[in-house]
Design a protein around this motif. Structure first.
Motif, PDB file in Angstrom:
ATOM      1  N   ILE A 148      13.217  -6.298  -6.394  1.00  0.00           N
ATOM      2  CA  ILE A 148      13.264  -6.046  -4.902  1.00  0.00           C
ATOM      3  C   ILE A 148      14.664  -6.703  -4.043  1.00  0.00           C
ATOM      4  O   ILE A 148      14.819  -7.833  -4.597  1.00  0.00           O
ATOM      5  CB  ILE A 148      12.018  -6.131  -4.133  1.00  0.00           C
ATOM      6  CG1 ILE A 148      11.465  -7.630  -4.370  1.00  0.00           C
ATOM      7  CG2 ILE A 148      10.998  -5.284  -4.803  1.00  0.00           C
ATOM      8  CD1 ILE A 148      10.144  -7.919  -3.702  1.00  0.00           C
ATOM      9  N   ALA A 149      14.741  -6.380  -2.836  1.00  0.00           N
ATOM     10  CA  ALA A 149      16.224  -7.001  -2.111  1.00  0.00           C
ATOM     11  C   ALA A 149      15.370  -8.140  -1.439  1.00  0.00           C
ATOM     12  O   ALA A 149      16.184  -8.883  -0.732  1.00  0.00           O
ATOM     13  CB  ALA A 149      16.701  -6.080  -1.444  1.00  0.00           C
ATOM     14  N   ASN A 150      14.217  -8.187  -1.080  1.00  0.00           N
ATOM     15  CA  ASN A 150      13.601  -9.347  -0.256  1.00  0.00           C
ATOM     16  C   ASN A 150      12.406 -10.155  -1.032  1.00  0.00           C
ATOM     17  O   ASN A 150      11.249 -10.479  -0.225  1.00  0.00           O
ATOM     18  CB  ASN A 150      12.961  -8.762   1.088  1.00  0.00           C
ATOM     19  CG  ASN A 150      11.648  -7.563   0.671  1.00  0.00           C
ATOM     20  OD1 ASN A 150      11.790  -7.200  -0.378  1.00  0.00           O
ATOM     21  ND2 ASN A 150      10.974  -7.343   1.578  1.00  0.00           N
ATOM     22  N   PRO A 151      12.874 -10.704  -2.154  1.00  0.00           N
ATOM     23  CA  PRO A 151      11.853 -11.648  -2.797  1.00  0.00           C
ATOM     24  C   PRO A 151      11.439 -12.614  -2.173  1.00  0.00           C
ATOM     25  O   PRO A 151      10.144 -12.984  -1.967  1.00  0.00           O
ATOM     26  CB  PRO A 151      12.616 -11.882  -4.148  1.00  0.00           C
ATOM     27  CG  PRO A 151      13.944 -11.924  -3.683  1.00  0.00           C
ATOM     28  CD  PRO A 151      14.117 -10.756  -2.910  1.00  0.00           C
ATOM     29  N   ASP A 152      12.240 -13.340  -1.256  1.00  0.00           N
ATOM     30  CA  ASP A 152      11.922 -14.573  -0.523  1.00  0.00           C
ATOM     31  C   ASP A 152      11.028 -14.118   0.454  1.00  0.00           C
ATOM     32  O   ASP A 152       9.923 -14.907   0.847  1.00  0.00           O
ATOM     33  CB  ASP A 152      13.014 -15.143   0.021  1.00  0.00           C
ATOM     34  CG  ASP A 152      14.043 -15.917  -0.990  1.00  0.00           C
ATOM     35  OD1 ASP A 152      13.417 -16.057  -2.110  1.00  0.00           O
ATOM     36  OD2 ASP A 152      15.058 -15.997  -0.949  1.00  0.00           O
ATOM     37  N   LEU A 188       0.854  -1.140   0.113  1.00  0.00           N
ATOM     38  CA  LEU A 188       0.251  -0.148   0.069  1.00  0.00           C
ATOM     39  C   LEU A 188       1.037   1.261  -0.012  1.00  0.00           C
ATOM     40  O   LEU A 188       1.725   1.324   0.900  1.00  0.00           O
ATOM     41  CB  LEU A 188      -1.026  -0.104   1.185  1.00  0.00           C
ATOM     42  CG  LEU A 188      -1.665   1.198   1.197  1.00  0.00           C
ATOM     43  CD1 LEU A 188      -2.875   1.197   0.197  1.00  0.00           C
ATOM     44  CD2 LEU A 188      -2.616   1.013   2.725  1.00  0.00           C
ATOM     45  N   ARG A 189       0.577   2.008  -1.066  1.00  0.00           N
ATOM     46  CA  ARG A 189       1.737   3.170  -1.202  1.00  0.00           C
ATOM     47  C   ARG A 189       0.779   4.624  -1.183  1.00  0.00           C
ATOM     48  O   ARG A 189      -0.248   4.427  -2.333  1.00  0.00           O
ATOM     49  CB  ARG A 189       2.342   3.149  -2.402  1.00  0.00           C
ATOM     50  CG  ARG A 189       3.735   2.047  -2.275  1.00  0.00           C
ATOM     51  CD  ARG A 189       4.620   2.269  -3.397  1.00  0.00           C
ATOM     52  NE  ARG A 189       5.961   1.425  -3.074  1.00  0.00           N
ATOM     53  CZ  ARG A 189       6.260   0.243  -3.612  1.00  0.00           C
ATOM     54  NH1 ARG A 189       5.368  -0.060  -4.890  1.00  0.00           N
ATOM     55  NH2 ARG A 189       7.216  -0.450  -3.406  1.00  0.00           N
ATOM     56  N   THR A 190       1.049   5.373  -0.505  1.00  0.00           N
ATOM     57  CA  THR A 190       0.122   6.702  -0.754  1.00  0.00           C
ATOM     58  C   THR A 190       0.892   7.745  -0.824  1.00  0.00           C
ATOM     59  O   THR A 190       0.586   9.034  -0.825  1.00  0.00           O
ATOM     60  CB  THR A 190      -0.606   7.014   0.867  1.00  0.00           C
ATOM     61  OG1 THR A 190       0.116   6.956   1.965  1.00  0.00           O
ATOM     62  CG2 THR A 190      -1.604   5.657   0.797  1.00  0.00           C
ATOM     63  N   GLU A 191       2.328   7.574  -0.987  1.00  0.00           N
ATOM     64  CA  GLU A 191       3.278   8.782  -1.316  1.00  0.00           C
ATOM     65  C   GLU A 191       3.817   8.513  -2.761  1.00  0.00           C
ATOM     66  O   GLU A 191       3.912   7.290  -3.104  1.00  0.00           O
ATOM     67  CB  GLU A 191       4.402   8.821  -0.413  1.00  0.00           C
ATOM     68  CG  GLU A 191       3.933   9.719   0.949  1.00  0.00           C
ATOM     69  CD  GLU A 191       5.167   9.849   1.612  1.00  0.00           C
ATOM     70  OE1 GLU A 191       6.140   9.467   1.576  1.00  0.00           O
ATOM     71  OE2 GLU A 191       4.733  10.910   2.620  1.00  0.00           O
ATOM     72  N   SER A 204       8.985   9.427  -1.827  1.00  0.00           N
ATOM     73  CA  SER A 204       9.196   8.316  -0.893  1.00  0.00           C
ATOM     74  C   SER A 204      10.736   7.750  -1.357  1.00  0.00           C
ATOM     75  O   SER A 204      11.299   6.955  -0.492  1.00  0.00           O
ATOM     76  CB  SER A 204       8.092   7.400  -0.697  1.00  0.00           C
ATOM     77  OG  SER A 204       8.183   6.772  -2.209  1.00  0.00           O
ATOM     78  N   GLY A 205      10.901   7.713  -2.447  1.00  0.00           N
ATOM     79  CA  GLY A 205      12.219   7.173  -3.089  1.00  0.00           C
ATOM     80  C   GLY A 205      12.081   5.602  -3.362  1.00  0.00           C
ATOM     81  O   GLY A 205      10.768   5.010  -3.436  1.00  0.00           O
ATOM     82  N   ILE A 206      12.903   5.090  -4.055  1.00  0.00           N
ATOM     83  CA  ILE A 206      12.694   3.433  -4.290  1.00  0.00           C
ATOM     84  C   ILE A 206      12.447   2.665  -2.938  1.00  0.00           C
ATOM     85  O   ILE A 206      13.426   2.807  -2.058  1.00  0.00           O
ATOM     86  CB  ILE A 206      13.796   3.062  -5.207  1.00  0.00           C
ATOM     87  CG1 ILE A 206      13.962   3.856  -6.365  1.00  0.00           C
ATOM     88  CG2 ILE A 206      13.733   1.603  -5.461  1.00  0.00           C
ATOM     89  CD1 ILE A 206      12.825   3.986  -7.129  1.00  0.00           C
ATOM     90  N   ASP A 207      11.534   1.694  -3.003  1.00  0.00           N
ATOM     91  CA  ASP A 207      11.511   1.106  -1.942  1.00  0.00           C
ATOM     92  C   ASP A 207      11.979  -0.409  -2.169  1.00  0.00           C
ATOM     93  O   ASP A 207      11.530  -1.265  -2.801  1.00  0.00           O
ATOM     94  CB  ASP A 207       9.905   0.640  -1.680  1.00  0.00           C
ATOM     95  CG  ASP A 207       9.485  -0.072  -0.537  1.00  0.00           C
ATOM     96  OD1 ASP A 207      10.375  -0.585   0.199  1.00  0.00           O
ATOM     97  OD2 ASP A 207       8.145  -0.489  -0.240  1.00  0.00           O
ATOM     98  N   ASN A 208      13.186  -0.643  -1.517  1.00  0.00           N
ATOM     99  CA  ASN A 208      13.834  -1.890  -1.816  1.00  0.00           C
ATOM    100  C   ASN A 208      13.339  -3.310  -1.040  1.00  0.00           C
ATOM    101  O   ASN A 208      13.674  -4.432  -1.388  1.00  0.00           O
ATOM    102  CB  ASN A 208      15.500  -1.689  -1.636  1.00  0.00           C
ATOM    103  CG  ASN A 208      15.962  -0.971  -2.842  1.00  0.00           C
ATOM    104  OD1 ASN A 208      15.486  -0.990  -3.941  1.00  0.00           O
ATOM    105  ND2 ASN A 208      16.937  -0.243  -2.509  1.00  0.00           N
ATOM    106  N   TYR A 209      12.807  -2.702  -0.192  1.00  0.00           N
ATOM    107  CA  TYR A 209      12.301  -3.676   1.015  1.00  0.00           C
ATOM    108  C   TYR A 209      10.797  -3.384   1.160  1.00  0.00           C
ATOM    109  O   TYR A 209      10.432  -3.258   2.235  1.00  0.00           O
ATOM    110  CB  TYR A 209      12.884  -3.784   2.371  1.00  0.00           C
ATOM    111  CG  TYR A 209      14.596  -4.170   2.248  1.00  0.00           C
ATOM    112  CD1 TYR A 209      14.884  -5.218   2.302  1.00  0.00           C
ATOM    113  CD2 TYR A 209      15.445  -3.188   1.800  1.00  0.00           C
ATOM    114  CE1 TYR A 209      16.279  -5.833   2.107  1.00  0.00           C
ATOM    115  CE2 TYR A 209      16.820  -3.467   1.616  1.00  0.00           C
ATOM    116  CZ  TYR A 209      17.251  -4.636   2.134  1.00  0.00           C
ATOM    117  OH  TYR A 209      18.485  -5.189   1.775  1.00  0.00           O
ATOM    118  N   PRO A 210      10.070  -3.839  -0.020  1.00  0.00           N
ATOM    119  CA  PRO A 210       8.557  -3.462   0.289  1.00  0.00           C
ATOM    120  C   PRO A 210       7.833  -4.603   1.278  1.00  0.00           C
ATOM    121  O   PRO A 210       8.339  -5.567   1.377  1.00  0.00           O
ATOM    122  CB  PRO A 210       7.944  -3.924  -1.236  1.00  0.00           C
ATOM    123  CG  PRO A 210       8.806  -4.774  -1.791  1.00  0.00           C
ATOM    124  CD  PRO A 210      10.354  -4.304  -1.271  1.00  0.00           C
TER     125      PRO A 210
END
Length: 633
Positions: free
Chosen positions: A622-626, A157-160, A165-171
């Motif tokens: 993304i950095a946390n696919p698992d 959920l993104r509201t910015e 907010s910049g790139i979210d590598n760990y969603p």
């Protein structure tokens, strides 16, 4: 009519940071640049226009049709979108359609977030003007998240805007309840601040769209099984009633029947398409200058639902290139299930309900520009009576002039189409003289079919004993009969034919008829109010009746339950990209239900197929696919 989708250089700045949801390689423009671009009314309105862009790639297009209508109790396909239609191995993280859906809706979210973020900085707007304009972004964000949560479940959920907010590598995933909270909040803002009308700007959302989608969101939320689900059903009913009870205020109405035509038939008349009071939220097509996101590449829906006019039909006199009414045959793919044909719709020759006839074509005409003679070869191949050898199927192809375009006051397209001359029954056999192929939803005896001077393929030919579509293995003529079926009619009015492949009519995303169905279902889910549900259902059913037969369409309140409403939604909305969400809300996306209603689906896994795979392109970025997961795929 203002072209609300015209792209500007200012809005193009935003493209650089658009897809932060799926890439780690982006460089975002500075917020200073964006403040310069979006603090003027011109720049801000350009940004608002972009919030509408994505809907052009889902409605009337195969990406949206596959995701929203297929894999249900209504449709089968051997060749199109098999991941969606059959839940086969193509439904995986690499499926390109999923990437289109994911990127497109998140792009819309990002546009909307940007508009909401900068709205307070726009100069020369009054508070009321600002709220009315930014309410369009709130609406489109809520609409986008409604699709994202239904397709993919508990997403991010993104509201910015990504530029802030910049790139979210760990969603991190949000819960479905949190996402629905945001959807409802956004749509309530839109209800409060959108204008009652957008004037001549077709396609811009007004209050009626916001109330309609809010009612839909409240009802869809009931599938979450929350302890207060009945409260959301009550809110869905109250919100739907706001529209139904105040139609003149919101400039919307159901078409009503008259002495010659049902209201449902008027709904799909081409002359009513561009100024339709039942369309609450629509994909507005610019048919003059083609200033659409994809130019003139519109109107493909009917093409995907088309029977074989190129090979099997051609044996009996059809010709693809002269069949503008039906469209091209080479993209045939989606065909009705036996459940849709013979249980949802009453399988009789003369039903009181006009909706089967307005949803489907069943008659296909000789369109070769000359009479067609039935040969001995055809008689032998299809088991026809020998008396038909040498029988003539009359030519029906002719130049079609729709006459005066009542929207622009000028003569519109001239198209070469079948079904304009020789539409007579000169031999008094009960059928038009130019019919080449007939695909009714009721059975005709084998003896009678053998005597008919055209190819007749009815449900007894289309389906095997188990209810599956026939094949070469299950029927002597299965190779041919599996290509013959009723074709989509709803989006085929000759009034808006551009060419043999493209149709330039508007596409309804939500219409008032569905709001009545939402109200009926919500009344049952709230407190099992069968009387209220029957009232709304009868409004819909009676306006669909053949003139003079409305009483046959009236349902008693004792016969109204949720399953009846689900069937009624199929009768009213088949092909309008609602069915997958309906089955999900009803808890009908199960192995048992699909085996009963669509036995061609043999690989459905109810543990994972109720959501789609997360696109691999996002997982790779993304950095946390698992940790994020792929929804079990």
């Amino acid at each position: 009519m203002r072209k609300i989708y015209k792209k500007t250089a200012i809005a193009a700045i935003f493209l650089i940071g658009l897809f932060s949801a799926c890439s780690l390689e982006e460089t975002n423009p500075s917020t200073v640049d964006l403040e310069i671009a979006y603090t003027s009314p011109e720049g801000f309105e350009s940004l608002i226009n972009y919030c509408y862009d994505a809907l052009y790639y889902y409605y009337g297009k195969i990406d949206g049709i596959g995701a929203m209508e297929m894999g249900t109790d209504l449709w089968v396909s051997e060749s199109k979108e098999s991941g969606f239609t059959m839940y086969d191995s193509k439904m995986n993280t690499e499926l390109g359609t999923l990437r289109v859906i994911w990127n497109g809706f998140y792009a819309t979210v990002n546009y909307c977030n940007t508009a909401i973020y900068y709205a307070d900085l726009v100069a020369d707007y009054s508070e009321e003007q600002k709220n009315a304009k930014v309410a369009e972004a709130y609406f489109m964000r809520g609409w986008s998240y409604l699709h994202l949560v239904e397709q993919f479940g508990n997403v991010v959920l993104r509201t910015e805007p990504s530029s802030v907010s910049g790139i979210d590598n760990y969603p991190v995933r949000s819960t479905e309840a949190e996402i629905y909270d945001q959807i409802i909040s956004d749509l309530k803002f839109a209800c409060q601040h959108l204008p009652l009308s957008q004037g001549a700007e077709r396609g811009r959302v007004a209050k009626k769209a916001a109330y309609g989608i809010l009612a839909k969101a409240y009802l869809q939320r009931t599938r979450l099984g929350e302890s207060n689900s009945a409260d959301y059903a009550k809110l869905a009913l109250e919100t739907a009633k706001e529209l139904i009870d105040n139609q003149s205020t919101y400039n919307c109405a159901l078409y009503t029947s008259d002495g010659t035509k049902s209201g449902y038939s008027k709904l799909w008349d081409g002359i009513n398409n561009k100024n339709n009071p039942e369309f609450l939220f629509l994909e507005a097509i610019d048919h003059e200058g083609f200033l659409n996101p994809d130019g003139d590449n519109r109107g493909r829906t009917r093409q995907y639902y088309l029977m074989d006019l190129k090979t099997v039909g051609a044996e009996w006199g059809t010709a693809e290139k002269n069949c503008a009414w039906y469209s091209r045959a080479n993209d045939r793919g989606f065909k009705p299930t036996k459940y849709l044909m013979t249980e949802i719709f009453e399988p009789v020759m003369d039903p009181a309900d006009t909706r089967f006839g307005e949803t489907f074509f069943t008659e296909y005409y000789n369109s070769r520009w000359s009479d067609f003679t039935i040969s001995q070869t055809l008689v032998d191949k299809y088991g026809k009576d020998q008396s038909l050898v040498g029988k003539t199927i009359k030519n029906t192809a002719a130049t079609y002039f729709p006459g005066v375009d009542h929207y622009f006051g000028q003569t519109y397209y001239t198209v070469n189409a079948s079904g304009n001359v020789n539409m007579l029954d000169s031999d008094m056999d009960g059928y038009l003289d130019g019919i080449s192929v007939f695909t009714p939803n009721y059975n005709i005896s084998a003896a009678e079919k053998a005597l008919l001077p055209f190819l007749c393929v009815d449900p007894s030919d289309m389906y095997d004993a188990s209810g599956k579509w026939v094949s070469a293995e299950t029927s002597t003529l299965g190779t041919y009969y599996k290509e013959c079926y009723p074709s989509m009619r709803k989006f085929s009015s000759l009034y808006w034919i551009y060419n043999n492949q493209k149709w330039q009519g508007d596409f309804p995303i939500l219409r008032l008829g569905e709001v009545y169905l939402i109200a009926a279902e919500a009344a049952l889910r709230y407190n099992n109010d069968q009387a209220t549900a029957a009232q709304y259902l009868n409004d819909i059913r009676q306006r669909a009746a053949v003139t003079g037969r409305a009483s046959e369409m009236t349902v008693a309140q004792a016969g109204v339950d949720l399953d009846f409403v689900l069937a009624e939604r199929a009768r009213e909305l088949a092909g309008e990209q609602t069915r997958w969400y309906d089955l999900k809300r009803y808890g009908k996306l199960t192995t048992a239900y699909l085996a009963e209603t669509n036995p061609d689906i043999t690989t459905f896994d109810q543990e994972k197929h109720v959501v789609r795979p997360i696109p691999q392109s996002f997982l790779d970025a993304i950095a946390n696919p698992d940790e994020f997961g792929s929804n079990g795929y």
